[in-house]
Design a protein around this motif. Sequence first.
Motif, short mmCIF file in Angstrom:
data_model
loop_
_atom_site.label_atom_id
_atom_site.label_comp_id
_atom_site.label_asym_id
_atom_site.label_seq_id
_atom_site.Cartn_x
_atom_site.Cartn_y
_atom_site.Cartn_z
N ASN A 68 -9.20 43.78 95.08
CA ASN A 68 -10.04 45.12 94.94
C ASN A 68 -11.12 44.96 95.97
N HIS A 69 -11.73 46.09 96.14
CA HIS A 69 -12.69 46.31 97.19
C HIS A 69 -14.10 45.90 96.95
N ILE A 71 -17.45 44.18 96.14
CA ILE A 71 -18.09 42.77 96.29
C ILE A 71 -19.22 42.48 95.43
N ARG A 72 -20.10 43.59 95.25
CA ARG A 72 -21.34 43.27 94.55
C ARG A 72 -21.99 44.62 94.24
N ARG A 73 -22.54 44.71 93.07
CA ARG A 73 -23.36 45.79 92.72
C ARG A 73 -24.95 45.79 93.35
N LEU A 74 -25.55 46.66 94.01
CA LEU A 74 -26.65 46.41 94.72
C LEU A 74 -27.94 47.09 93.99
N ASN A 75 -27.56 48.06 93.15
CA ASN A 75 -28.71 48.75 92.25
C ASN A 75 -27.99 49.73 91.50
N MET A 76 -28.89 50.49 90.69
CA MET A 76 -28.00 51.33 89.65
C MET A 76 -27.10 52.49 89.89
N ARG A 77 -27.10 52.76 91.37
CA ARG A 77 -26.34 53.72 92.04
C ARG A 77 -25.24 53.27 93.01
N GLU A 78 -25.66 52.06 93.27
CA GLU A 78 -24.72 51.89 94.59
C GLU A 78 -24.12 50.32 94.53
N GLN A 79 -23.01 50.29 95.11
CA GLN A 79 -22.39 48.99 95.06
C GLN A 79 -21.93 48.70 96.62
N LEU A 80 -21.70 47.49 96.85
CA LEU A 80 -21.28 47.02 98.37
C LEU A 80 -19.66 46.70 97.93
N VAL A 81 -18.95 47.38 98.92
CA VAL A 81 -17.43 47.19 98.79
C VAL A 81 -16.97 46.86 100.17
N ARG A 82 -15.80 46.41 100.27
CA ARG A 82 -15.11 45.86 101.45
C ARG A 82 -14.57 47.36 101.89
N ALA A 83 -14.60 47.49 103.21
CA ALA A 83 -14.21 48.83 104.04
C ALA A 83 -12.71 48.36 103.93
N CYS A 84 -12.04 49.46 103.76
CA CYS A 84 -10.51 49.54 103.87
C CYS A 84 -9.86 50.99 104.26
N GLU A 85 -8.36 51.07 105.11
CA GLU A 85 -7.86 52.14 105.15
C GLU A 85 -7.52 52.70 104.06
N ILE A 86 -7.96 53.78 103.48
CA ILE A 86 -7.21 54.23 102.19
C ILE A 86 -5.94 54.88 102.56
N ASP A 187 -4.01 38.41 111.26
CA ASP A 187 -2.81 39.13 111.66
C ASP A 187 -2.27 39.74 110.32
N PHE A 188 -2.64 39.28 109.14
CA PHE A 188 -2.27 39.54 107.89
C PHE A 188 -2.71 40.75 107.42
N GLN A 189 -1.89 41.74 106.62
CA GLN A 189 -2.34 43.10 106.11
C GLN A 189 -1.82 43.04 104.82
N ARG A 190 -2.63 43.45 104.00
CA ARG A 190 -2.53 43.61 102.46
C ARG A 190 -3.16 44.83 102.00
N LEU A 191 -2.71 45.19 100.81
CA LEU A 191 -3.46 46.27 99.95
C LEU A 191 -3.96 45.82 98.66
N ILE A 192 -5.23 46.55 98.79
CA ILE A 192 -6.14 46.26 97.85
C ILE A 192 -6.45 47.48 96.87
N VAL A 193 -6.90 47.37 95.42
CA VAL A 193 -7.69 48.39 94.83
C VAL A 193 -8.70 48.85 95.13
N ALA A 194 -9.13 50.34 95.45
CA ALA A 194 -10.21 50.78 96.06
C ALA A 194 -10.88 51.88 95.29
N ASP A 195 -11.91 52.68 95.89
CA ASP A 195 -12.42 53.81 95.20
C ASP A 195 -13.13 53.45 93.98
N GLU A 196 -12.78 54.03 92.82
CA GLU A 196 -13.34 53.67 91.58
C GLU A 196 -12.47 53.61 90.44
N ILE A 197 -13.17 52.84 89.34
CA ILE A 197 -12.07 52.89 88.00
C ILE A 197 -13.43 53.20 86.97
#
Length: 253
Positions: A68-69, A71-86, A187-197
């Motif tokens: 999944n995307h 990476i880590r929470r930055l503060n109360m409202r923000e998290q760092l995530v991996r960029a992906c093509e949704i 060269d390898f492409q894969r799918l990850i869970v993104a957005d929010e849960i």
Amino acid sequence: MARRKKIYEGKAKTLFEGPEPGTLVQYFKDDATAFNAEKKDVIEGKGVLNNMLSEYFMTGLTNIGVPNHFIRRLNMREQLVRACEIIPLEIIVRNFAAGSLSKRLGIEEGTALPRPIIEYCYKDDRLGDPLVGEEHIAAFGWASQQDMDDIVSLALRVNDFLSGVMYGVGIKLVDFKIEVGRVYDGDFQRLIVADEISPDSCRLWDVATGQKLDKDVFRRDLGSLTDAYTEVARRLGVMPKGSAVPIKPTLIN
Ligand code: TMP
Ligand code: ASP
């Protein structure tokens, strides 16, 4: 401080350019919308709760090997995530009938489904995210057959994980929505869970009383959304009642 570059603004979250290439900062707003933004409100604290809860679920998915995307929470409202093509699909998994499925097929809300049902909606606010089938997805090239196999596998793994975690705190996972994105590792492409849960994207009912602890509280005017989400966070031990300080979930390597 230099202003960050805004990459995308959605109804409940904003994405900013991240500190390193390939990363984004995901900011959780307090805005709540329903029925394709026909109903709108600002619910104080919702963004903080969803940031913490999404961190909790995504960290759990990482710990059981579901990519999944997060990476880590930055503060109360923000998290760092991996960029992906949704991939432009909302992937819905249902364990019990509710919401649009109940309406469409005339099945009473709460009826157990004989097997989890996966549905796809095409992500387009102008069209109100219409329900589509695999034929549309293939014909319009939104995802390949390999992508669809991977999406089903991810969706069912998330379903089993979330159902178990929720059941452990007396909550029934009725249904939920995920989004999936494409990343490239060389060269390898894969799918990850993104957005929010979060309770914005799940239906969560108390096992004993059937009380709704998700965004239906807002959609259907059933009471305080913050109280409902706080109860989910409290049961999971994410944010104990009376505490302003969230508990960081452990990442197991
Ligand atoms: P539905 O019954 O309205 O189709 O919703 C199914 C699930 O998807 C439910 O858990 C709520 C979630 N959902 C979203 O996350 N975003 C949306 O825009 C919609 C309509 C539903
Ligand atoms: N996400 C949708 C909206 O913004 C609706 C929903 O979650 O019910 O309006």
